[in-house]
Motif scaffolding. Structure first.
Motif, PDB file in Angstrom:
ATOM      1  N   PRO A  66      12.494   9.875 -13.694  1.00 25.47           N
ATOM      2  CA  PRO A  66      13.325   8.923 -13.899  1.00 25.47           C
ATOM      3  C   PRO A  66      12.947   8.068 -12.804  1.00 25.47           C
ATOM      4  CG  PRO A  66      14.743  10.762 -13.470  1.00 25.47           C
ATOM      5  CD  PRO A  66      13.140  11.137 -13.830  1.00 25.47           C
ATOM      6  N   LEU A  67      12.800   8.421 -11.552  1.00 27.60           N
ATOM      7  CA  LEU A  67      12.477   7.417 -10.432  1.00 27.60           C
ATOM      8  C   LEU A  67      11.235   6.620 -10.491  1.00 27.60           C
ATOM      9  CD1 LEU A  67      13.176   9.727  -7.051  1.00 27.60           C
ATOM     10  CD2 LEU A  67      14.295   7.490  -7.877  1.00 27.60           C
ATOM     11  N   LEU A  68      10.045   7.292 -11.093  1.00 23.62           N
ATOM     12  CA  LEU A  68       9.116   6.541 -11.336  1.00 23.62           C
ATOM     13  C   LEU A  68       9.233   5.534 -12.253  1.00 23.62           C
ATOM     14  CD1 LEU A  68       5.669   6.309 -11.014  1.00 23.62           C
ATOM     15  CD2 LEU A  68       5.650   7.840 -12.914  1.00 23.62           C
ATOM     16  N   GLU A  74      15.163   1.555  -1.681  1.00 16.18           N
ATOM     17  CA  GLU A  74      15.278   1.453  -3.227  1.00 16.18           C
ATOM     18  C   GLU A  74      15.369   2.680  -3.771  1.00 16.18           C
ATOM     19  OE1 GLU A  74      14.601   0.171  -7.151  1.00 16.18           O
ATOM     20  OE2 GLU A  74      15.426  -0.780  -5.241  1.00 16.18           O
ATOM     21  N   ILE A  75      14.563   3.585  -3.530  1.00 17.38           N
ATOM     22  CA  ILE A  75      14.580   5.128  -4.022  1.00 17.38           C
ATOM     23  C   ILE A  75      16.105   5.669  -3.959  1.00 17.38           C
ATOM     24  CG2 ILE A  75      13.905   7.464  -3.738  1.00 17.38           C
ATOM     25  CD1 ILE A  75      11.271   6.471  -2.856  1.00 17.38           C
ATOM     26  N   ASP A  76      16.767   5.368  -2.737  1.00 22.17           N
ATOM     27  CA  ASP A  76      18.415   5.834  -2.586  1.00 22.17           C
ATOM     28  C   ASP A  76      18.821   5.219  -3.615  1.00 22.17           C
ATOM     29  OD1 ASP A  76      19.765   7.161  -0.606  1.00 22.17           O
ATOM     30  OD2 ASP A  76      21.022   5.385  -0.784  1.00 22.17           O
ATOM     31  N   ARG A  77      18.786   3.682  -3.852  1.00 22.46           N
ATOM     32  CA  ARG A  77      19.595   3.076  -4.978  1.00 22.46           C
ATOM     33  C   ARG A  77      19.272   3.533  -6.315  1.00 22.46           C
ATOM     34  NH1 ARG A  77      19.024  -0.392  -8.766  1.00 22.46           N
ATOM     35  NH2 ARG A  77      16.810  -0.588  -8.651  1.00 22.46           N
ATOM     36  N   VAL A  78      18.410   3.809  -6.804  1.00 19.63           N
ATOM     37  CA  VAL A  78      18.109   4.269  -7.928  1.00 19.63           C
ATOM     38  C   VAL A  78      18.710   5.698  -8.295  1.00 19.63           C
ATOM     39  CG1 VAL A  78      16.293   5.065  -9.506  1.00 19.63           C
ATOM     40  CG2 VAL A  78      15.931   3.097  -8.471  1.00 19.63           C
ATOM     41  N   ASP A 136       0.737  -1.095   0.096  1.00 23.16           N
ATOM     42  CA  ASP A 136      -0.115   0.093  -0.036  1.00 23.16           C
ATOM     43  C   ASP A 136       0.714   1.213   0.074  1.00 23.16           C
ATOM     44  OD1 ASP A 136       0.903  -0.497   2.516  1.00 23.16           O
ATOM     45  OD2 ASP A 136      -1.028   0.100   3.596  1.00 23.16           O
ATOM     46  N   ARG A 137       1.955   1.189   0.521  1.00 19.24           N
ATOM     47  CA  ARG A 137       2.907   2.339   0.616  1.00 19.24           C
ATOM     48  C   ARG A 137       3.515   2.716  -0.699  1.00 19.24           C
ATOM     49  NH1 ARG A 137       5.764   6.136   3.458  1.00 19.24           N
ATOM     50  NH2 ARG A 137       7.895   6.505   2.840  1.00 19.24           N
ATOM     51  N   TRP A 138       3.786   1.400  -1.412  1.00 16.71           N
ATOM     52  CA  TRP A 138       4.440   1.649  -2.856  1.00 16.71           C
ATOM     53  C   TRP A 138       3.180   2.361  -3.708  1.00 16.71           C
ATOM     54  CZ3 TRP A 138       8.624   2.742  -4.839  1.00 16.71           C
ATOM     55  CH2 TRP A 138       9.874   2.174  -4.629  1.00 16.71           C
ATOM     56  N   ALA A 139       2.205   1.925  -3.726  1.00 16.52           N
ATOM     57  CA  ALA A 139       1.183   2.333  -4.464  1.00 16.52           C
ATOM     58  C   ALA A 139       0.824   3.891  -4.159  1.00 16.52           C
ATOM     59  CB  ALA A 139      -0.361   1.921  -4.022  1.00 16.52           C
ATOM     60  N   ARG A 140       1.062   4.549  -3.050  1.00 11.32           N
ATOM     61  CA  ARG A 140       0.971   5.791  -2.707  1.00 11.32           C
ATOM     62  C   ARG A 140       2.241   6.646  -3.290  1.00 11.32           C
ATOM     63  NH1 ARG A 140      -1.968   3.082   0.111  1.00 11.32           N
ATOM     64  NH2 ARG A 140      -4.078   3.596   0.813  1.00 11.32           N
ATOM     65  N   ILE A 141       3.285   6.092  -3.127  1.00 12.23           N
ATOM     66  CA  ILE A 141       4.685   6.528  -3.700  1.00 12.23           C
ATOM     67  C   ILE A 141       4.629   6.859  -5.270  1.00 12.23           C
ATOM     68  CG2 ILE A 141       7.116   6.091  -4.061  1.00 12.23           C
ATOM     69  CD1 ILE A 141       7.181   4.643  -1.292  1.00 12.23           C
ATOM     70  N   LEU A 142       4.012   5.576  -5.793  1.00  4.86           N
ATOM     71  CA  LEU A 142       3.933   5.827  -7.205  1.00  4.86           C
ATOM     72  C   LEU A 142       3.042   7.100  -7.639  1.00  4.86           C
ATOM     73  CD1 LEU A 142       3.801   2.098  -8.251  1.00  4.86           C
ATOM     74  CD2 LEU A 142       5.838   3.698  -8.289  1.00  4.86           C
ATOM     75  N   CYS A 143       2.022   7.005  -6.781  1.00  6.64           N
ATOM     76  CA  CYS A 143       0.853   8.213  -6.930  1.00  6.64           C
ATOM     77  C   CYS A 143       1.531   9.375  -6.854  1.00  6.64           C
ATOM     78  CB  CYS A 143      -0.249   8.100  -6.194  1.00  6.64           C
ATOM     79  SG  CYS A 143      -1.509   9.387  -6.394  1.00  6.64           S
ATOM     80  N   ALA A 144       2.573   9.651  -5.767  1.00  3.32           N
ATOM     81  CA  ALA A 144       3.130  10.964  -5.417  1.00  3.32           C
ATOM     82  C   ALA A 144       3.937  11.304  -6.458  1.00  3.32           C
ATOM     83  CB  ALA A 144       3.816  10.804  -4.268  1.00  3.32           C
ATOM     84  N   LEU A 145       4.941  10.168  -7.025  1.00  2.00           N
ATOM     85  CA  LEU A 145       5.834  10.686  -8.063  1.00  2.00           C
ATOM     86  C   LEU A 145       5.146  11.126  -9.257  1.00  2.00           C
ATOM     87  CD1 LEU A 145       8.288   7.534  -7.565  1.00  2.00           C
ATOM     88  CD2 LEU A 145       8.594  10.017  -6.986  1.00  2.00           C
TER      89      LEU A 145
END
Length: 359
Positions: free
Chosen positions: A214-216, A229-233, A104-113
Motif C-alpha cells: 500500500p505504501l508503494l 511522506e511515508i509517515d503521512r501515508v 535519486d532517493r525516491w527512486a531507491r525507496i520505490l525499488c526497496a518497497l
C-alpha cells in the motif's frame, strides 16, 4: 529475533565507495556496523546508481558471506514534460539542465518497497541512511516494540544528539561536530516524537513487509521529505508509525561524513528549504530555541557556546540567501548529491534537476 521476522536491509548507494582516507573510514565503519547487526536469516539489497558503485563495494561485503546479498541499479528517469525553471531562474547554461521525475532517493525507496513486497515471509524492510550506526540489540528492541501492536507497525528510533565525537578526532574536527550539533539541537526537533508527531524517520526505520504494497501505491514522490511522506501515508492507512527515543549512543548514533564548515552549511541549506512548502511561510525548525543539551552545555563550555553562536549566524545567512532567491525568482534551490532541488513557497511539489552531461 525469531526467524518469523527476517529483515531486508536496503542500502542506498549514490556513488562509489569513497577513496579518501577520512571519508572511507566513516563510510566503511558505518556500513560494517549495520551489516554486522544482521543475522544469517536476514538479507541485504544494495540499490546502486551504477555498476561501478556495485563493484566498489565488493572488498567490504566479502567479510559478510553469511548474509544473502543482492544488488540492483536504480536511478530517476527524466521528466517527460520539463518546466522552464532553469530559464526562469536564470541558471548558468539553462539548456544543459534536465528535469527528473523523482529524486535519486525516491527512486531507491520505490525499488526497496517493490523488493519487500516480493519477500516470501513476514518481516521488515529496513532503509537506513548511510550515517546510521546501530547494533543488533536496537533491531531486536524495535521489532519487539512493533510486535506489541495488534497489527505490527512501522517503527523508528530517534536520538537527540546529531553526531558523536569519534575516537582519534582532531580538535578541528571536534569543532565541526560541535557546530553541526549546535545547528540541529533544537527544541522543535527535540519534541517531534511526542504524541501526534512524526513516527517514521529516514535515518533508520523498520516497515513490516505487509505495509510495503500500500505504501508503494500511495506515496507522493514529488515531495522532498520522503520520510515525512511515508509517515503521512501510514497514518492514512490507519497504521501510524511509532517513534522510540534512544538515549544510548552505543546502541544507535549518527556518524555523518561532515568534515568542514561548507558541509555543515550545505546541510543547513537543505533543511531550511523543507520549510518553504509550508503555507504562511512558517519558519524552519532550525529557528526554534536550542535544545536541552545545548542549553546545559553552552554556559559551562565557552568553545561550544562559540559554536552555538556561529551556528545561529550560519542559519541566518542561509535563510537570507534562500529568501533572496525567492524574492528574485519565486523559488529557491539547493544542490545535493549531484542533483538540484527547487522549492517554492507554499508548494509541496519539489522539482529535481540534473545537468544533461552528468546523466
Amino acid at each position: 529475533m525469531s526467524t518469523e521476522n527476517p529483515l531486508l536491509a536496503a542500502e542506498f548507494m549514490y556513488q562509489t565507495r569513497p577513496t579518501t582516507e577520512r571519508e572511507r573510514a566513516i563510510f566503511d565503519g558505518n556500513l560494517r556496523a549495520r551489516l554486522g547487526a544482521l543475522a544469517a536469516q536476514d538479507s541485504v539489497l544494495f540499490i546502486c546508481n551504477s555498476a561501478a558503485t556495485r563493484d566498489s563495494l565488493q572488498p567490504l561485503v566479502a567479510d559478510f558471506s553469511h548474509l544473502t546479498i543482492q544488488y540492483a541499479i536504480a536511478n530517476p528517469e527524466p521528466q517527460p514534460q520539463p518546466s522552464q525553471t532553469p530559464f526562469d531562474c536564470q541558471w548558468e547554461t539553462p539548456a544543459t539542465w534536465q528535469q527528473m521525475a523523482v529524486s535519486d532517493r525516491w527512486a531507491r525507496i520505490l525499488c526497496a518497497l517493490d523488493a519487500a513486497i516480493k519477500q516470501p515471509a513476514s518481516g521488515y524492510l529496513v532503509m537506513p541512511a548511510q550515517d546510521a550506526v546501530y547494533k543488533r540489540e536496537l533491531l531486536l528492541r524495535l521489532v519487539a516494540a512493533s510486535q506489541t501492536q495488534a497489527i505490527p507497525c512501522a517503527i523508528s528510533p530517534h536520538i537527540q544528539l546529531v553526531q558523536i565525537v569519534q575516537p582519534g578526532m582532531s580538535a578541528a574536527q571536534r569543532e565541526i561536530v560541535d557546530l553541526h550539533n549546535a545547528a540541529f539541537d533544537r527544541v522543535a526537533l527535540e519534541m517531534i516524537c511526542e504524541t501526534g508527531g512524526q513516527g517514521f524517520w529516514g535515518k533508520m526505520g523498520l516497515i513490516p513487509f505487509a505495509l510495503c504494497k500500500p505504501l508503494l501505491s500511495q506515496v507522493e514522490t514529488h515531495t522532498w521529505e520522503d520520510d515525512l511522506e511515508i509517515d503521512r501515508v501510514l497514518a492514512e492507512l490507519g497504521c501510524a508509525a511509532r517513534c522510540v527515543e534512544i538515549d544510548d549512543e552505543a546502541l544507535f548514533h549518527l556518524a555523518p561524513p561532515v568534515f568542514d564548515r561548507a558541509q555543515v552549511r550545505a546541510i543547513i541549506e537543505r533543511h531550511l528549504h523543507y520549510s518553504l512548502k509550508i503555507p504562511g511561510e512558517k519558519q524552519s525548525a532550525l529557528w526554534s530555541a536550542p535544545g536541552s543539551r545545548s542549553r546545559l552545555r553552552a554556559p559551562r563550555d565557552p568553545a561550544y557556546a562559540h559554536c552555538l553562536a556561529e551556528a545561529e549566524h550560519m542559519i541566518a545567512a542561509c535563510e537570507r540567501s534562500m529568501r533572496a532567491r525567492v524574492a528574485c525568482c519565486g523559488a529557491s534551490w539547493v544542490d545535493w548529491g549531484g542533483y538540484r532541488y527547487v522549492a517554492r513557497p507554499g508548494d509541496p511539489v519539489v522539482e529535481v534537476w540534473k545537468q544533461r552531461h552528468l546523466v
